[in-house]
Scaffold this motif. Structure first.
Motif, PDB file in Angstrom:
ATOM      1  N   VAL A 101       0.850  -1.190   0.000  1.00  0.00           N
ATOM      2  CA  VAL A 101       0.000   0.000   0.000  1.00  0.00           C
ATOM      3  C   VAL A 101       0.885   1.238   0.000  1.00  0.00           C
ATOM      4  O   VAL A 101       1.811   1.343   0.809  1.00  0.00           O
ATOM      5  CB  VAL A 101      -0.925   0.021   1.237  1.00  0.00           C
ATOM      6  N   GLY A 102       0.597   2.172  -0.890  1.00  0.00           N
ATOM      7  CA  GLY A 102       1.285   3.455  -0.884  1.00  0.00           C
ATOM      8  C   GLY A 102       0.440   4.493  -0.161  1.00  0.00           C
ATOM      9  O   GLY A 102      -0.786   4.510  -0.300  1.00  0.00           O
ATOM     10  N   ALA A 103       1.091   5.338   0.628  1.00  0.00           N
ATOM     11  CA  ALA A 103       0.364   6.390   1.344  1.00  0.00           C
ATOM     12  C   ALA A 103       1.186   7.660   1.339  1.00  0.00           C
ATOM     13  O   ALA A 103       2.390   7.626   1.625  1.00  0.00           O
ATOM     14  CB  ALA A 103       0.058   5.958   2.776  1.00  0.00           C
ATOM     15  N   SER A 104       0.542   8.770   1.011  1.00  0.00           N
ATOM     16  CA  SER A 104       1.239  10.049   1.054  1.00  0.00           C
ATOM     17  C   SER A 104       1.478  10.449   2.506  1.00  0.00           C
ATOM     18  O   SER A 104       0.914   9.871   3.438  1.00  0.00           O
ATOM     19  CB  SER A 104       0.450  11.119   0.302  1.00  0.00           C
ATOM     20  N   GLY A 145       1.204  -0.649 -11.485  1.00  0.00           N
ATOM     21  CA  GLY A 145       0.929  -1.969 -10.954  1.00  0.00           C
ATOM     22  C   GLY A 145       1.821  -2.390  -9.802  1.00  0.00           C
ATOM     23  O   GLY A 145       1.721  -3.523  -9.322  1.00  0.00           O
ATOM     24  N   ARG A 146       2.679  -1.504  -9.313  1.00  0.00           N
ATOM     25  CA  ARG A 146       3.547  -1.844  -8.174  1.00  0.00           C
ATOM     26  C   ARG A 146       2.794  -1.758  -6.846  1.00  0.00           C
ATOM     27  O   ARG A 146       3.207  -2.366  -5.858  1.00  0.00           O
ATOM     28  CB  ARG A 146       4.766  -0.919  -8.150  1.00  0.00           C
ATOM     29  N   LEU A 147       1.722  -0.987  -6.813  1.00  0.00           N
ATOM     30  CA  LEU A 147       0.932  -0.802  -5.602  1.00  0.00           C
ATOM     31  C   LEU A 147      -0.529  -1.145  -5.910  1.00  0.00           C
ATOM     32  O   LEU A 147      -1.168  -0.449  -6.715  1.00  0.00           O
ATOM     33  CB  LEU A 147       1.024   0.647  -5.115  1.00  0.00           C
ATOM     34  N   PRO A 148      -1.081  -2.192  -5.315  1.00  0.00           N
ATOM     35  CA  PRO A 148      -2.496  -2.512  -5.541  1.00  0.00           C
ATOM     36  C   PRO A 148      -3.443  -1.434  -5.018  1.00  0.00           C
ATOM     37  O   PRO A 148      -4.569  -1.309  -5.494  1.00  0.00           O
ATOM     38  CB  PRO A 148      -2.691  -3.823  -4.782  1.00  0.00           C
ATOM     39  N   LEU A 149      -2.996  -0.662  -4.020  1.00  0.00           N
ATOM     40  CA  LEU A 149      -3.852   0.347  -3.399  1.00  0.00           C
ATOM     41  C   LEU A 149      -2.988   1.505  -2.944  1.00  0.00           C
ATOM     42  O   LEU A 149      -1.860   1.315  -2.480  1.00  0.00           O
ATOM     43  CB  LEU A 149      -4.592  -0.253  -2.206  1.00  0.00           C
ATOM     44  N   GLY A 150      -3.500   2.727  -3.107  1.00  0.00           N
ATOM     45  CA  GLY A 150      -2.782   3.903  -2.643  1.00  0.00           C
ATOM     46  C   GLY A 150      -3.732   4.890  -1.982  1.00  0.00           C
ATOM     47  O   GLY A 150      -4.947   4.878  -2.239  1.00  0.00           O
ATOM     48  N   PHE A 151      -3.177   5.754  -1.133  1.00  0.00           N
ATOM     49  CA  PHE A 151      -3.940   6.821  -0.488  1.00  0.00           C
ATOM     50  C   PHE A 151      -3.200   8.128  -0.727  1.00  0.00           C
ATOM     51  O   PHE A 151      -2.014   8.238  -0.406  1.00  0.00           O
ATOM     52  CB  PHE A 151      -4.093   6.552   1.011  1.00  0.00           C
ATOM     53  N   VAL A 152      -3.900   9.104  -1.298  1.00  0.00           N
ATOM     54  CA  VAL A 152      -3.254  10.354  -1.702  1.00  0.00           C
ATOM     55  C   VAL A 152      -4.036  11.558  -1.180  1.00  0.00           C
ATOM     56  O   VAL A 152      -5.215  11.455  -0.840  1.00  0.00           O
ATOM     57  CB  VAL A 152      -3.126  10.437  -3.238  1.00  0.00           C
ATOM     58  N   GLU A 153      -3.340  12.719  -1.180  1.00  0.00           N
ATOM     59  CA  GLU A 153      -3.928  13.962  -0.671  1.00  0.00           C
ATOM     60  C   GLU A 153      -4.161  14.993  -1.775  1.00  0.00           C
ATOM     61  O   GLU A 153      -4.734  16.039  -1.517  1.00  0.00           O
ATOM     62  CB  GLU A 153      -2.976  14.573   0.368  1.00  0.00           C
ATOM     63  N   ASP A 160      -7.582   7.765 -15.243  1.00  0.00           N
ATOM     64  CA  ASP A 160      -7.370   6.359 -15.584  1.00  0.00           C
ATOM     65  C   ASP A 160      -7.313   5.452 -14.360  1.00  0.00           C
ATOM     66  O   ASP A 160      -7.070   4.252 -14.496  1.00  0.00           O
ATOM     67  CB  ASP A 160      -6.089   6.200 -16.407  1.00  0.00           C
ATOM     68  N   LEU A 161      -7.533   5.993 -13.165  1.00  0.00           N
ATOM     69  CA  LEU A 161      -7.541   5.188 -11.949  1.00  0.00           C
ATOM     70  C   LEU A 161      -8.903   5.309 -11.259  1.00  0.00           C
ATOM     71  O   LEU A 161      -9.573   6.333 -11.380  1.00  0.00           O
ATOM     72  CB  LEU A 161      -6.444   5.646 -10.979  1.00  0.00           C
ATOM     73  N   HIS A 162      -9.270   4.266 -10.538  1.00  0.00           N
ATOM     74  CA  HIS A 162     -10.473   4.327  -9.709  1.00  0.00           C
ATOM     75  C   HIS A 162     -10.137   5.081  -8.422  1.00  0.00           C
ATOM     76  O   HIS A 162      -9.010   4.997  -7.913  1.00  0.00           O
ATOM     77  CB  HIS A 162     -10.966   2.929  -9.371  1.00  0.00           C
ATOM     78  N   ALA A 163     -11.090   5.821  -7.901  1.00  0.00           N
ATOM     79  CA  ALA A 163     -10.830   6.644  -6.719  1.00  0.00           C
ATOM     80  C   ALA A 163     -12.065   6.676  -5.827  1.00  0.00           C
ATOM     81  O   ALA A 163     -13.202   6.623  -6.307  1.00  0.00           O
ATOM     82  CB  ALA A 163     -10.447   8.059  -7.126  1.00  0.00           C
ATOM     83  N   ARG A 164     -11.821   6.756  -4.516  1.00  0.00           N
ATOM     84  CA  ARG A 164     -12.909   6.888  -3.558  1.00  0.00           C
ATOM     85  C   ARG A 164     -12.417   7.741  -2.381  1.00  0.00           C
ATOM     86  O   ARG A 164     -11.381   7.441  -1.783  1.00  0.00           O
ATOM     87  CB  ARG A 164     -13.353   5.518  -3.047  1.00  0.00           C
ATOM     88  N   THR A 165     -13.143   8.810  -2.073  1.00  0.00           N
ATOM     89  CA  THR A 165     -12.768   9.672  -0.956  1.00  0.00           C
ATOM     90  C   THR A 165     -13.035   8.951   0.364  1.00  0.00           C
ATOM     91  O   THR A 165     -14.133   8.429   0.577  1.00  0.00           O
ATOM     92  CB  THR A 165     -13.548  10.991  -0.999  1.00  0.00           C
ATOM     93  N   THR A 275      -7.955  10.519  -0.547  1.00  0.00           N
ATOM     94  CA  THR A 275      -8.571   9.624  -1.517  1.00  0.00           C
ATOM     95  C   THR A 275      -7.809   8.309  -1.647  1.00  0.00           C
ATOM     96  O   THR A 275      -6.574   8.295  -1.693  1.00  0.00           O
ATOM     97  CB  THR A 275      -8.615  10.300  -2.905  1.00  0.00           C
ATOM     98  N   ALA A 276      -8.563   7.211  -1.716  1.00  0.00           N
ATOM     99  CA  ALA A 276      -7.994   5.905  -2.054  1.00  0.00           C
ATOM    100  C   ALA A 276      -8.021   5.749  -3.563  1.00  0.00           C
ATOM    101  O   ALA A 276      -8.999   6.122  -4.218  1.00  0.00           O
ATOM    102  CB  ALA A 276      -8.795   4.787  -1.391  1.00  0.00           C
ATOM    103  N   VAL A 277      -6.963   5.199  -4.138  1.00  0.00           N
ATOM    104  CA  VAL A 277      -6.886   4.981  -5.586  1.00  0.00           C
ATOM    105  C   VAL A 277      -6.417   3.562  -5.861  1.00  0.00           C
ATOM    106  O   VAL A 277      -5.622   2.999  -5.107  1.00  0.00           O
ATOM    107  CB  VAL A 277      -5.929   5.998  -6.262  1.00  0.00           C
ATOM    108  N   TRP A 278      -6.925   2.991  -6.946  1.00  0.00           N
ATOM    109  CA  TRP A 278      -6.489   1.656  -7.353  1.00  0.00           C
ATOM    110  C   TRP A 278      -6.711   1.497  -8.851  1.00  0.00           C
ATOM    111  O   TRP A 278      -7.429   2.275  -9.491  1.00  0.00           O
ATOM    112  CB  TRP A 278      -7.222   0.566  -6.571  1.00  0.00           C
ATOM    113  N   ASN A 279      -6.103   0.481  -9.416  1.00  0.00           N
ATOM    114  CA  ASN A 279      -6.178   0.213 -10.847  1.00  0.00           C
ATOM    115  C   ASN A 279      -6.911  -1.097 -11.063  1.00  0.00           C
ATOM    116  O   ASN A 279      -7.133  -1.860 -10.121  1.00  0.00           O
ATOM    117  CB  ASN A 279      -4.759   0.132 -11.434  1.00  0.00           C
TER     118      ASN A 279
END
Length: 298
Positions: A101-104, A145-153, A160-165, A275-279
């Protein structure tokens, strides 16, 4: 006797018949009609090559071979149940490896530890490997594709990515206690803010990008310092390098202790989504879905 693999439903029925003492009761325990149960037992006896139960007017009892068979059947059925537990874990987890998981920065420092603790209470079998990066790096990792899930600010979310606040965040203007603005009675206007050298995060940081959205076409004067972490920005502000605009999460302890002071900004509060983001699929699955549930809940 055949060399085919054992018929697990037939073995489960046979164990139920022995436990219940009759074919009818064993069939009911397994949710079967008695004629179907009789056929399963006959098939099992053919596979074993020996009679396994003797029927009598008051029920059924295992033969000598049946007694040996039922002990082996219990061992095999226990192993099958262990396999099913493992399979269910894999379905929940999505992969046997740790979820990357990537997180800012702000999310990693102030929200992710609580999320991981809650996830461990709910699903202790899930392991998470967090990576702390700025928002631009997290988005790149998810896209590649290195991170299945990320959280960004960042407010700049790619299409081109799915996102959910997962929650809302407020940006606040902070200063050292001995800064001249500490004596101000009026809020700092946006014009005053953009004309002041600020301590800012690096390009690619979600905090920096959110500030640039607020500033808009006005642009900002040259920064007093550009730093790569919230902690470094806080130290610079406290040391007198200049004001900064940071997440309220990132300065809550310093505001509480009086190390930093908050100065009101004119206008509406400055807010941004976390926001959470994933591909890939429209909905995340497995461990990623479980972590996202935790993040949304709290």
């Amino acid at each position: 006797m055949t060399d085919d693999l054992p018929d697990l439903p037939a073995l489960a029925l046979f164990v139920a018949v022995v436990d219940e003492g009759s074919l009818g009761a064993g069939a009911r325990r397994r949710g079967l009609h008695q004629p179907n149960a009789s056929r399963l037992i006959a098939r099992l006896e053919s596979q074993v090559g020996a009679r396994l139960i003797d029927r009598h007017p008051h029920g059924a009892r295992p033969t000598e071979t049946g007694l040996r068979c039922v002990a082996q059947a219990r061992t095999l059925l226990d192993a099958a149940e262990t396999f099913m537990d493992w399979r269910r874990t894999i379905e929940q987890q999505g992969d046997v490896a740790a979820l990357r998981v990537g997180a800012s920065m702000t999310i990693a420092e102030h929200l992710m530890p609580a999320w991981l603790a809650a996830l461990r209470r709910r699903a202790p079998q899930i392991s998470v490997d967090p990576s702390v990066q700025n928002s631009a790096a997290v988005l790149a990792g998810v896209r590649e594709g290195r991170l299945p899930l990320g959280f960004v600010e960042t407010p700049h979310l790619p299409g081109d990515l799915h996102a959910r606040t997962v929650r809302d965040d407020e940006l606040v203007l902070v200063i050292a206690p001995d800064h001249p603005w500490a004596e101000r009675s009026a809020p700092v206007t946006l014009d005053k803010l953009v004309a002041t050298p600020l301590v800012v995060r690096e390009d690619g940081s979600g905090t920096r990008e959110a500030l640039e959205v607020v500033v808009g076409a006005r642009g900002m004067t040259a920064p007093a310092q550009i730093l790569r972490s919230n902690a470094a920005v806080r130290i610079a502000v406290r040391s007198g390098a200049g004001p900064a605009v940071l997440s309220a999460l990132a300065v809550q302890d310093q505001l509480r202790s009086g190390e930093l002071l908050r100065v009101p900004l004119a206008g509406a509060p400055v807010r941004r989504p976390l926001t959470a983001v994933w591909n890939g699929p429209r909905r995340p699955a497995g461990a990623a879905a479980r972590l996202l549930e935790v993040a949304e809940a709290g």
